[in-house]
Enzyme design. Structure first.
Site, PDB file in Angstrom:
ATOM      1  CB  ALA A  32      -0.906  -0.011   1.216  1.00  0.00           C
ATOM      2  CD  GLU A  33       4.315   1.900   4.324  1.00  0.00           C
ATOM      3  OE1 GLU A  33       4.460   2.569   5.334  1.00  0.00           O
ATOM      4  OE2 GLU A  33       4.877   0.799   4.154  1.00  0.00           O
ATOM      5  CG  ASP A  35      -0.313   0.056  -4.481  1.00  0.00           C
ATOM      6  OD1 ASP A  35       0.598  -0.285  -5.266  1.00  0.00           O
ATOM      7  OD2 ASP A  35      -1.191  -0.725  -4.075  1.00  0.00           O
ATOM      8  CB  SER A  80      24.066 -22.820 -27.357  1.00  0.00           C
ATOM      9  OG  SER A  80      23.550 -23.902 -26.719  1.00  0.00           O
ATOM     10  CG  LEU A  81      26.114 -22.562 -21.652  1.00  0.00           C
ATOM     11  CD1 LEU A  81      25.474 -22.643 -20.271  1.00  0.00           C
ATOM     12  CD2 LEU A  81      27.558 -22.097 -21.541  1.00  0.00           C
ATOM     13  CD  GLU A 112      27.540 -18.651 -13.158  1.00  0.00           C
ATOM     14  OE1 GLU A 112      26.659 -18.364 -13.974  1.00  0.00           O
ATOM     15  OE2 GLU A 112      28.494 -17.920 -12.862  1.00  0.00           O
ATOM     16  CE  LYS A 114      21.817 -24.851 -19.244  1.00  0.00           C
ATOM     17  NZ  LYS A 114      20.419 -24.624 -19.611  1.00  0.00           N
ATOM     18  CD  GLU A 169      17.938 -18.623 -19.004  1.00  0.00           C
ATOM     19  OE1 GLU A 169      18.863 -18.089 -19.667  1.00  0.00           O
ATOM     20  OE2 GLU A 169      17.426 -19.707 -19.325  1.00  0.00           O
ATOM     21  CE1 TYR A 221      24.135 -16.257 -19.549  1.00  0.00           C
ATOM     22  CE2 TYR A 221      21.915 -16.337 -18.656  1.00  0.00           C
ATOM     23  CZ  TYR A 221      22.785 -16.387 -19.738  1.00  0.00           C
ATOM     24  OH  TYR A 221      22.285 -16.578 -20.991  1.00  0.00           O
ATOM     25  CB  CYS A 401     -20.151 -34.267 -24.388  1.00  0.00           C
ATOM     26  SG  CYS A 401     -19.973 -33.998 -22.620  1.00  0.00           S
ATOM     27  CB  CYS A 404     -24.432 -33.759 -22.057  1.00  0.00           C
ATOM     28  SG  CYS A 404     -23.507 -32.852 -23.297  1.00  0.00           S
ATOM     29  CB  CYS A 428     -19.009 -30.551 -24.207  1.00  0.00           C
ATOM     30  SG  CYS A 428     -20.793 -30.502 -23.950  1.00  0.00           S
ATOM     31  CB  CYS A 433     -22.700 -30.143 -20.758  1.00  0.00           C
ATOM     32  SG  CYS A 433     -21.655 -31.519 -20.301  1.00  0.00           S
TER      33      CYS A 433
HETATM   34  P1  AMP Z   1      21.143 -24.588 -23.630  1.00  0.00           P
HETATM   35  O1  AMP Z   1      19.993 -23.710 -24.046  1.00  0.00           O
HETATM   36  O2  AMP Z   1      20.719 -25.855 -22.971  1.00  0.00           O
HETATM   37  O3  AMP Z   1      22.159 -24.746 -24.711  1.00  0.00           O
HETATM   38  O4  AMP Z   1      21.879 -23.788 -22.478  1.00  0.00           O
HETATM   39  C1  AMP Z   1      22.436 -22.537 -22.728  1.00  0.00           C
HETATM   40  C2  AMP Z   1      21.631 -21.492 -22.050  1.00  0.00           C
HETATM   41  O5  AMP Z   1      21.611 -21.676 -20.659  1.00  0.00           O
HETATM   42  C3  AMP Z   1      22.204 -20.123 -22.201  1.00  0.00           C
HETATM   43  O6  AMP Z   1      21.890 -19.541 -23.432  1.00  0.00           O
HETATM   44  C4  AMP Z   1      21.539 -19.390 -21.068  1.00  0.00           C
HETATM   45  O7  AMP Z   1      20.306 -18.865 -21.501  1.00  0.00           O
HETATM   46  C5  AMP Z   1      21.202 -20.461 -20.064  1.00  0.00           C
HETATM   47  N1  AMP Z   1      21.819 -20.282 -18.748  1.00  0.00           N
HETATM   48  C6  AMP Z   1      21.159 -20.499 -17.604  1.00  0.00           C
HETATM   49  N2  AMP Z   1      21.920 -20.259 -16.533  1.00  0.00           N
HETATM   50  C7  AMP Z   1      23.121 -19.876 -16.991  1.00  0.00           C
HETATM   51  C8  AMP Z   1      24.330 -19.500 -16.354  1.00  0.00           C
HETATM   52  N3  AMP Z   1      24.453 -19.490 -15.027  1.00  0.00           N
HETATM   53  N4  AMP Z   1      25.364 -19.159 -17.138  1.00  0.00           N
HETATM   54  C9  AMP Z   1      25.242 -19.194 -18.487  1.00  0.00           C
HETATM   55  N5  AMP Z   1      24.122 -19.543 -19.140  1.00  0.00           N
HETATM   56  C10 AMP Z   1      23.062 -19.892 -18.412  1.00  0.00           C
HETATM   57 ZN    ZN Z   2     -21.381 -32.165 -22.455  1.00  0.00          ZN
END
Ligand code: AMP
Ligand code: ZN
Length: 675
Positions: A32-33, A35, A80-81, A112, A114, A169, A221, A401, A404, A428, A433
């Site tokens: 509320a505060e 808002d 990608s990873l 870290e 994922k 992410e 990340y 269905c 009915c 349906c 029904c």
């Molecule tokens: P994948 O889509 O399975 O190839 O995984 C790669 C994706 O993992 C990256 O593009 C990120 O979006 C995501 N991701 C999630 N956590 C991490 C993180 N701690 N470090 C790097 N990528 C991450």
């Molecule tokens: Zn029905």
């Protein structure tokens, strides 16, 4: 103070509260505060439109919808990873890293969680968030800047002027998804199977106002441009966190020997994380070493994602049944031998629709893999072994269905898109029904709607089965004798039923609207709607244009919601039902919730309890009129607990726990008088 100064002050404190709430998860003020500050900001911006900038917190509700998608080519490819599924895969990764570095150049590894969501890139320039894009094909992504502006945890300004390009992410916390799904179910929509689907779908929506309704968060990340001064990845993350940007847990390990333990620790703890985690990411921490290792065309060679095995189980399908819901949707459900899965016993799994069953080729008798998607609704992943009887028939969605007998209506969600064909729906179409009538009555009576006690499943079954009740308005015509004539109903219980139905006439319009089950309109939206429409009588008297004008002005109502309300209000059957309810005097005018922006109690919040000399509602009204906010429970940040006679111990304990000041009715009166 000049309007400029006050504006800057308000922006600053609103963003500071957003930071505490969405990044630190540790709010310092009540909703509320918060808002109240927003109300002041909006009023100020209305008077001085020149102060509105795209990064003002007032703009986080989302601006105009885009007509189409703009593609943006990025400077640094978004990769990608590489994935690992075993300790052996990880050993292989370590070997490649060691080989890629000079002898004796021992790397430190950052570990870290994922995050399981959708990846995006966010660019800050001159201290402002200027651009956000989806991953797309890595080089080209979609411009989603207006969408990301609605995400409150992403600061619109930071104290760093140089260009900063970040990767993060988009995720939805589990608790937020539960609330979102509860709202969707209340609005007659499909719940999301997991946070990833909900997050990934939301970031690409064309209408930022709809994005604003999803509880999205971003966790950064990686920094790909900007942190030149920092020698390592983890130091960069620490620096980002200091700038007020959301980051997640990280630790470093040298030498390699500790890495598998760190991964196991994440696997062990991940149920306690607020977000879904599907693995651990291991990165070489030093930027110098990262550069030395380089990347392939797809992945950096200095990082790898270790994927945790998903929790699965195998069991036998005993039957496939079809359920008909309140909205008429037919859903096939597998009935299985009970099996333990992710801590609960599961004996039913959704098969979604006929298409899905055909794709999986599931028959009764088969042993199937099941998985909890995002640990919410169990689903059948595939068939492990086929133990079906020779010649057992393929399951087919019924053409009529099962409740009915009406011919069903099939619809593909989007024409010409076969990959979406799996989302076909079967409905349906018969409003009468019994399954739908039952569903609607139970929904109408539920806690979040009209809150009618004593109307349980078996009673509603009988009422509908005996045709005593054909719609929710008929409930109000029931008499004790009729109800007492049903199975397992004594005179006393029948009286209770009739009494609670009668008492529900006093519910305000918001509960009534919620109970009518307007598609897209959940509990919260129904309350906003009721604020505009005020009475059922007034609602029925509106022309379509008048209704549209009122509804489209509601904060956070996107075009889909508006259309849904208008369609509902135009629909002849729904109008008849609303008139019938009106004739039975169901529903009270919605009390106005004025947010008083002046008065001695602005910024103060109250919980009123115990027996007072006046009616509690009257006390609430007085406090509100003076600018105070009311809560029905004592929470962190509540300013005062007004304790009348016979105040419960729980309330007092809560007040003590949260450091809330307890005052008497007289002390409250002094506050009201401004003394
Ligand atoms: P994948 O889509 O399975 O190839 O995984 C790669 C994706 O993992 C990256 O593009 C990120 O979006 C995501 N991701 C999630 N956590 C991490 C993180 N701690 N470090 C790097 N990528 C991450
Ligand atoms: Zn029905």
């Amino acid at each position: 103070m000049t309007p400029q100064r006050r504006h800057a002050e308000l922006v600053h404190s609103i963003e500071a509260h957003n930071y505490r709430y969405y990044v630190l998860d540790d709010p310092s003020v009540t909703d509320a505060e918060f808002d109240t500050l927003m109300v002041e900001l909006k009023a100020l911006e209305k008077e001085h439109p020149e102060l509105v900038t795209p990064d003002s917190p007032s703009q986080r509700v989302g601006g105009e919808a885009r007509a189409n998608v703009t593609k943006i080519k990025r400077e640094y490819r978004m990769m990608s990873l590489d994935n690992a599924y075993s300790a052996a895969d990880m050993g292989e990764f370590h070997r490649r890293v060691t080989e890629g570095l000079r002898d004796g150049d021992v790397p430190t590894f950052a570990i870290e969680p994922k995050l399981d969501g959708a990846s995006i890139e966010v660019v800050y320039e001159g201290g402002r968030m200027v651009q956000a894009t989806t991953r797309g094909d890595g080089v080209t992504g979609e411009d989603i800047t207006p969408n990301v502006r609605t995400i409150r945890g992403v600061p619109s300004r930071i104290k760093h002027d140089k260009k900063l390009t970040l990767r993060g992410e988009v995720v939805i916390y589990r608790k937020d998804l539960d609330a979102l799904n509860a709202d969707r179910i209340a609005a007659g929509l499909e719940p999301f199977a997991n946070p990833r689907n909900a997050a990934a779908g939301a970031v690409r929506m064309l209408d930022p106002r709809e994005v604003a309704q999803r509880p999205l968060r971003v966790i950064f990340y990686q920094a790909v441009e900007g942190p030149e001064a920092k020698p390592t990845h983890v130091e960069t993350l620490n620096w980002l966190a200091d700038l007020g940007l959301p980051t997640h847990r990280r630790e470093t390990v040298t030498p390699w020997e500790g890495v598998m333990d760190a991964i196991a620790a994440i696997d062990h703890a991940r149920k306690t994380y607020p977000y879904e985690t599907d693995g651990a990411v291991v990165k070489v921490d030093s930027y110098r070493q990262q550069d030395a290792l380089g990347s392939t065309s797809k992945f950096p060679k200095w990082a790898i994602a270790y994927k945790f095995p998903a929790e699965q189980a195998v069991t036998t399908v005993r039957d496939i049944i079809v359920q008909v819901g309140r909205t008429g949707a037919l859903t096939p459900v597998a009935i299985m031998d009970p099996v333990e899965l992710a801590g609960t016993t599961v004996s039913r799994a959704s098969l979604h629709n006929g298409e899905q069953i055909r794709l999986l080729d599931v028959h009764v008798g088969d042993r199937v893999f099941i998985q909890k998607a995002g640990e919410i609704i169990p689903q059948v992943l595939g068939v492990e072994s086929r133990a079906r009887e020779a010649g057992s028939a393929h399951f087919k969605m019924p053409t009529h269905c099962p409740e009915c007998g009406t011919a069903v209506v099939m619809r593909l969600r989007e024409e010409g898109k076969p990959e979406l064909g799996a989302e076909a729906t079967t409905r349906c179409p018969n409003r009468q029904c019994p399954a739908q009538v039952r569903g609607r009555i139970l929904f109408f009576a539920s806690r979040s709607a009209m809150a009618i006690d004593h109307l349980g499943d078996s009673l509603v079954d009988q009422l509908v089965g005996k045709e005593l009740v054909k719609d929710v308005a008929d409930l109000y015509d029931l008499d004790v004798e009729q109800v007492a004539g049903l199975e397992r109903m004594g005179k006393k219980s029948a009286e209770n039923v009739v009494k609670s139905v009668g008492a529900s006439r006093d519910r305000t319009l918001d509960r009534l609207l919620c109970g009518l089950g307007i598609p897209q309109i959940g509990q919260v939206a129904a309350r906003q709607l009721a604020q505009e429409l005020v009475t059922l009588e007034g609602t029925l008297a509106l022309s379509e244009e008048e209704a549209r004008e009122k509804v489209s002005g509601i904060h956070g109502f996107g075009p889909k919601m508006v259309d849904s309300v208008i369609d509902f209000l135009k629909n002849e059957d729904e109008r008849k039902l609303m008139k019938k309810l009106l004739d039975r005097h169901v529903g009270q005018p919605q009390p106005r919730e004025v947010v008083a922006t002046e008065g001695p109690l602005v910024g103060k919040s109250f919980c009123v309890t115990g027996v007072l000399t006046r009616k509690r509602e009257d006390v609430h009204a007085l406090l509100r009129a003076a600018g105070g906010t009311i809560f029905d429970s004592v929470k962190k940040g509540t300013t005062y607990l007004v304790a009348g006679d016979k105040t419960g111990k729980t309330k007092l304990d809560q007040a003590k726990k949260f450091g809330v000041q307890v005052i008497s009715e007289e002390e409250m009166d002094k506050l009201l008088a401004g003394t």
